[in-house]
Scaffold this motif. Structure first.
Motif, PDB file in Angstrom:
ATOM      1  N   TRP A 144       0.841  -1.201   0.000  1.00 15.02           N
ATOM      2  CA  TRP A 144       0.000   0.000   0.000  1.00 15.02           C
ATOM      3  C   TRP A 144       0.868   1.240   0.000  1.00 15.02           C
ATOM      4  N   MET A 145       0.256   2.384  -0.327  1.00 21.49           N
ATOM      5  CA  MET A 145       0.908   3.682  -0.246  1.00 21.49           C
ATOM      6  C   MET A 145      -0.043   4.653   0.437  1.00 21.49           C
ATOM      7  N   ALA A 146       0.534   5.536   1.250  1.00 21.09           N
ATOM      8  CA  ALA A 146      -0.295   6.437   2.043  1.00 21.09           C
ATOM      9  C   ALA A 146       0.297   7.836   2.086  1.00 21.09           C
ATOM     10  N   THR A 147      -0.574   8.804   2.332  1.00 14.98           N
ATOM     11  CA  THR A 147      -0.132  10.180   2.514  1.00 14.98           C
ATOM     12  C   THR A 147       0.522  10.317   3.889  1.00 14.98           C
ATOM     13  N   GLY A 176      -9.653 -11.001   7.385  1.00 15.83           N
ATOM     14  CA  GLY A 176      -9.701 -11.442   6.000  1.00 15.83           C
ATOM     15  C   GLY A 176     -11.116 -11.463   5.464  1.00 15.83           C
ATOM     16  N   ALA A 177     -11.234 -11.787   4.179  1.00 15.67           N
ATOM     17  CA  ALA A 177     -12.551 -11.829   3.546  1.00 15.67           C
ATOM     18  C   ALA A 177     -13.449 -12.891   4.177  1.00 15.67           C
ATOM     19  N   ASP A 178     -12.839 -13.927   4.788  1.00 14.42           N
ATOM     20  CA  ASP A 178     -13.611 -14.988   5.434  1.00 14.42           C
ATOM     21  C   ASP A 178     -14.026 -14.642   6.855  1.00 14.42           C
ATOM     22  N   GLY A 179     -13.649 -13.434   7.315  1.00 13.98           N
ATOM     23  CA  GLY A 179     -14.012 -13.015   8.663  1.00 13.98           C
ATOM     24  C   GLY A 179     -13.008 -13.407   9.728  1.00 13.98           C
ATOM     25  N   GLU A 180     -12.015 -14.220   9.353  1.00 12.75           N
ATOM     26  CA  GLU A 180     -10.990 -14.634  10.310  1.00 12.75           C
ATOM     27  C   GLU A 180      -9.859 -13.615  10.336  1.00 12.75           C
ATOM     28  N   TYR A 181      -9.216 -13.493  11.505  1.00 12.49           N
ATOM     29  CA  TYR A 181      -8.086 -12.577  11.661  1.00 12.49           C
ATOM     30  C   TYR A 181      -6.777 -13.339  11.526  1.00 12.49           C
ATOM     31  N   ARG A 182      -5.832 -12.701  10.840  1.00 12.17           N
ATOM     32  CA  ARG A 182      -4.487 -13.249  10.726  1.00 12.17           C
ATOM     33  C   ARG A 182      -3.484 -12.162  11.120  1.00 12.17           C
ATOM     34  N   TRP A 183      -2.356 -12.607  11.665  1.00 11.32           N
ATOM     35  CA  TRP A 183      -1.338 -11.665  12.138  1.00 11.32           C
ATOM     36  C   TRP A 183      -0.428 -11.234  10.987  1.00 11.32           C
ATOM     37  N   PHE A 184      -0.117  -9.931  10.971  1.00 11.26           N
ATOM     38  CA  PHE A 184       0.752  -9.379   9.936  1.00 11.26           C
ATOM     39  C   PHE A 184       1.863  -8.540  10.570  1.00 11.26           C
ATOM     40  N   LEU A 185       3.022  -8.619   9.955  1.00 12.45           N
ATOM     41  CA  LEU A 185       4.122  -7.704  10.272  1.00 12.45           C
ATOM     42  C   LEU A 185       4.083  -6.600   9.229  1.00 12.45           C
ATOM     43  N   SER A 186       3.847  -5.382   9.683  1.00 15.15           N
ATOM     44  CA  SER A 186       3.716  -4.244   8.774  1.00 15.15           C
ATOM     45  C   SER A 186       4.940  -3.349   8.877  1.00 15.15           C
ATOM     46  N   ARG A 187       5.444  -2.925   7.726  1.00 14.03           N
ATOM     47  CA  ARG A 187       6.580  -2.007   7.678  1.00 14.03           C
ATOM     48  C   ARG A 187       6.255  -0.887   6.698  1.00 14.03           C
ATOM     49  N   ALA A 188       6.694   0.324   7.033  1.00 10.69           N
ATOM     50  CA  ALA A 188       6.468   1.481   6.160  1.00 10.69           C
ATOM     51  C   ALA A 188       7.734   2.317   6.095  1.00 10.69           C
ATOM     52  N   GLN A 189       8.056   2.768   4.882  1.00  9.44           N
ATOM     53  CA  GLN A 189       9.226   3.606   4.653  1.00  9.44           C
ATOM     54  C   GLN A 189       8.790   4.935   4.059  1.00  9.44           C
ATOM     55  N   PHE A 216       5.283  10.650   0.398  1.00  5.29           N
ATOM     56  CA  PHE A 216       4.290   9.661   0.782  1.00  5.29           C
ATOM     57  C   PHE A 216       5.003   8.513   1.485  1.00  5.29           C
ATOM     58  N   TRP A 217       4.223   7.511   1.862  1.00  5.70           N
ATOM     59  CA  TRP A 217       4.758   6.328   2.542  1.00  5.70           C
ATOM     60  C   TRP A 217       4.490   5.090   1.698  1.00  5.70           C
ATOM     61  N   CYS A 218       5.460   4.188   1.657  1.00  3.84           N
ATOM     62  CA  CYS A 218       5.287   2.882   1.024  1.00  3.84           C
ATOM     63  C   CYS A 218       5.320   1.817   2.113  1.00  3.84           C
ATOM     64  N   GLY A 219       4.317   0.950   2.096  1.00  7.08           N
ATOM     65  CA  GLY A 219       4.253  -0.050   3.152  1.00  7.08           C
ATOM     66  C   GLY A 219       3.896  -1.433   2.644  1.00  7.08           C
ATOM     67  N   THR A 220       4.242  -2.435   3.438  1.00  2.28           N
ATOM     68  CA  THR A 220       3.879  -3.820   3.157  1.00  2.28           C
ATOM     69  C   THR A 220       3.380  -4.486   4.425  1.00  2.28           C
ATOM     70  N   ASN A 221       2.510  -5.482   4.256  1.00  2.00           N
ATOM     71  CA  ASN A 221       2.033  -6.310   5.360  1.00  2.00           C
ATOM     72  C   ASN A 221       2.378  -7.750   5.029  1.00  2.00           C
ATOM     73  N   THR A 222       3.194  -8.372   5.869  1.00  2.00           N
ATOM     74  CA  THR A 222       3.620  -9.754   5.657  1.00  2.00           C
ATOM     75  C   THR A 222       2.900 -10.660   6.644  1.00  2.00           C
TER      76      THR A 222
END
Length: 472
Positions: free
Chosen positions: A152-155, A217-230, A241-247
């Motif tokens: 994703w990218m964000a302001t 998620g789309a199935d309603g279940e939650y999953r853990w993510f490691l998020s990083r933004a630069q 702006f910011w560039c980010g990923t969720n692993t």
């Protein structure tokens, strides 16, 4: 005469503008025959004016665009200005080139339309840039949609304006309901405020950000993510702006949790074994050799303390400060001020190095309690460690220094305790150990000669993502 001079000057002036224009300027009659052809037109189309004047303009129009000229002439005859439009024209060698054309009618003194003036802008450079831009966009899209992470990218104020396809596939959301701050809706409610506060605090400083949290998620279940933004800055250093990923680290966390439980079980059983060994020592040696019993029991205790530290880190290693404090705690109360610890926190040693250092510290502490500085009320121990740069490599330097105790003399022989203090650390830490029995107090120094830090931890501390993955 005055009017004539003005008219001549004006004509010359206009002719100079036309001849020196960087745009191709052409005039034609109402049948499409060329009346004028400036220097820029010669450069653009590769056809000299002598070959074009008197010839039909259709010569430079591709066969599949001839009806375009019919429409242009029809609009000119009706007195219309043909606004700039993009099209293709032919060069002398038959190559098609992109141009932007504007056409306007030419009128005589009575206002009758007698021809048309055409201005053509060369769009080859712009077309090349456009093609390159489109290619870059396709490459970016292919890369962004095929990486395993949600991207994703964000302001600067955390309003997201772009997601890759994997984000939509996982979340089941649409661009309309997740633009801006819509991503808040799929954060687990127990973690939402923590994450929002963390992002706000870090992003306000323009610093890279990292966090772990569950996403729905789309199935309603939650999953853990490691998020990083630069942060991405312009050439002036201003934040763009910011560039980010969720692993997705759900499976990694679950695996590490299973490993942690297994390690705790192994540690529990190992401590039971050590306790059994202690009982055997007491029953076998017992009062027959109290000194031997004591030595064996305290060394087993030191092993157990090391094992506790390593188990807590899933056997990834132990920090120098934790090793020193843990081993001293079994001998003396560090809070009484007789033991001084001085060194950076978070220097993680490999398990083998951690075990050797722990046993050495324990042995030094025991000797200090029996014969050295800690055997008197005025004695003190200083434990210092630091990182030193030597020949471009990071090396660990540790010093044990006693003071204020009874006079020290060199022992008559080297026993097993000396081997624990010197030989073991030299092998495990791949370093050099010096043991000085100075009269004012024992001094022991350990200097490593090779990398003994646990991978990724030589800088001192794990990232939030590493801690989350390690601890679950």
């Amino acid at each position: 005469m005055k009017v004539g001079r003005t008219s001549s000057f004006r004509d010359a002036h206009l002719a100079a503008i036309v001849d020196h224009s960087s745009d191709a300027i052409v005039s034609k009659d109402l049948d499409g025959n060329v009346l004028s052809w400036n220097v820029a037109a010669e450069r653009l189309f590769g056809i000299p004016a002598s070959e074009m004047i008197g010839q039909s303009i259709r010569r430079i129009i591709p066969a599949d665009r001839q009806d375009e000229e019919d429409r242009i002439l029809a609009r000119v005859r009706s007195g219309e200005l043909v606004p700039k439009f993009e099209t293709m024209r032919l060069r002398a060698d038959g190559a098609e080139i992109p141009v932007a054309i504007t056409v306007s009618p030419i009128r005589d003194e009575l206002g009758h339309i007698i021809g048309a003036s055409k201005i053509a802008n060369d769009l080859r450079e712009q077309a090349s840039l456009r093609t390159e831009l489109l290619r870059s966009q396709r490459q970016f899209k292919a890369l962004a949609n095929n990486i395993p992470q949600l991207a994703w990218m964000a302001t600067s104020d955390a309003r997201v304006f772009w997601y890759n396809q994997r984000w939509y596939d996982f979340t089941g959301t649409t661009p309309e309901n997740t633009q801006g701050w819509g991503w808040h809706e799929i954060l687990h409610p127990d973690h939402a405020q923590r994450v929002i506060d963390s992002i706000g605090d870090t992003w306000s400083k323009g610093e890279p950000w990292e966090g772990t949290y569950p996403l729905r998620g789309a199935d309603g279940e939650y999953r853990w993510f490691l998020s990083r933004a630069q942060p991405v800055h312009d050439e002036k250093g201003d934040l763009l702006f910011w560039c980010g990923t969720n692993t997705d680290i759900t499976e990694e966390r679950e695996t590490n949790e299973r490993i942690r439980l297994l390690m705790n079980e192994v540690n529990h059983r190992a401590r039971n074994i050590l306790a059994t060994i202690q009982a055997i020592v007491h029953r076998t040696v017992g009062e027959a050799d109290p000194a031997l019993t004591e030595a064996l029991v305290r060394r087993i205790t030191a092993l157990a303390a090391n094992q506790d530290l390593l188990t807590k880190s899933n056997w990834s290693g132990a920090t120098v400060d934790a090793i020193c404090r843990s081993q001293m705690l079994h001998v003396v109360d560090p809070s009484d001020g007789r033991v001084e610890f001085d060194g950076p926190e978070g220097l993680m040693l490999k398990p083998t190095a951690a075990e050797a250092l722990g046993l050495a510290i324990h042995e030094l502490a025991t000797n200090a309690m029996k014969y050295g500085a800690l055997s008197s009320e005025t004695g003190k121990v200083s434990l210092r460690w630091d990182i030193v740069e030597t020949e471009g490599k990071q090396r660990l330097d540790i010093e044990w220094r006693e003071s204020g105790g009874p006079p020290v003399s060199r022992p008559d022989h080297k026993g097993f305790g000396t081997a624990i203090i010197t030989r073991n650390p030299e092998m495990a830490l791949r370093g050099k150990v010096t043991l000085d029995y100075a009269p004012e107090g024992v001094v022991c120094r350990v200097t490593t000669t090779d990398k003994v830090f646990s991978d990724g931890a030589s800088a001192g501390s794990q990232t939030e993502g590493q801690r989350a993955a390690a601890t679950g």
